[in-house]
Design a protein around this motif. Structure first.
Motif, PDB file in Angstrom:
ATOM      1  N   THR A   1      36.782  45.674  32.064  1.00  0.00           N
ATOM      2  CA  THR A   1      36.953  46.804  31.151  1.00  0.00           C
ATOM      3  C   THR A   1      35.669  47.142  30.385  1.00  0.00           C
TER       4      THR A   1
ATOM      5  N   LEU B   1      44.248  44.880  33.430  1.00  0.00           N
ATOM      6  CA  LEU B   1      43.198  45.680  34.068  1.00  0.00           C
ATOM      7  C   LEU B   1      42.072  44.790  34.590  1.00  0.00           C
TER       8      LEU B   1
ATOM      9  N   SER C   1      41.259  44.860  38.573  1.00  0.00           N
ATOM     10  CA  SER C   1      40.082  45.623  39.012  1.00  0.00           C
ATOM     11  C   SER C   1      38.956  44.685  39.430  1.00  0.00           C
TER      12      SER C   1
ATOM     13  N   LEU D   1      43.399  54.674  31.985  1.00  0.00           N
ATOM     14  CA  LEU D   1      44.052  53.485  32.537  1.00  0.00           C
ATOM     15  C   LEU D   1      44.943  52.807  31.501  1.00  0.00           C
TER      16      LEU D   1
END
Length: 181
Positions: free
Chosen positions: A101, A92, A96, A112
């Motif tokens: 996170t 992630l 991203s 997610l």
């Protein structure tokens, strides 16, 4: 000639339908199970590891007519997601841009995490289903932009994973050609 109704047959049929209705009512749909797993993962954000074992018991006690099979499935999947959490969060963070996170809303992050687990580690869940279900969870429990945020990140992950799968196929074909030569 009018046929007589058979009361015995009627009772057997009635009993069969009642049992079938009870059986199907007790089986929880995957969507419901996924929502419960989502809630358990969300609770993990606010409880210590020691507290979570008690929280799990309390949570399952609140669910009416929970079958043992459903509870085992949800517990197992919940534990498996937690076991892969570092890998999931790394993916992630890598995917991203500008949204690590630690900065994500807890609802979005939980949706997610569950979806990435299903996409990468749960062969029984198609990628499209994992994405769609995560988007729905984000819309239901998150903010106004949660659905599109979750969809965007999972879309990137899915496209990267497709590329990796294609590259692996090409690599295998090249290795076969090279070994034949």
């Amino acid at each position: 000639t009018k046929k007589e109704s058979n009361p015995f047959l009627f009772c057997v049929l009635k009993r069969y339908l009642e049992r079938k209705a009870v059986y199907t009512a007790k089986i929880m749909r995957r969507r419901e199970q996924r929502e419960h797993i989502f809630k358990l993962l969300f609770m993990t954000e606010f409880n210590s590891e020691e507290e979570m074992s008690e929280q799990l018991s309390l949570y399952f006690d609140t669910l009416e007519e929970l079958s043992e099979k459903d509870q085992e499935y949800m517990s197992r999947k919940y534990r498996h997601v937690l076991e892969k959490l570092d890998e999931i969060d790394a993916l992630l963070n890598e995917t991203s841009n500008g949204w690590k996170t630690k900065r994500m809303s807890r609802v979005d992050l939980t949706a997610l995490r569950l979806a990435v687990y299903e996409m990468k580690y749960d062969e029984k869940v198609p990628v499209g289903v994992a994405i769609n279900e995560a988007v729905e969870l984000a819309k239901r429990f998150g903010g106004d932009t949660s659905g599109s945020f979750v969809n965007g990140i999972l879309g990137k992950i899915a496209s990267v994973e497709d590329v990796k799968t294609e590259e692996t196929e090409e690599d295998r074909q090249m290795e076969n050609v090279e070994s034949e030569a």
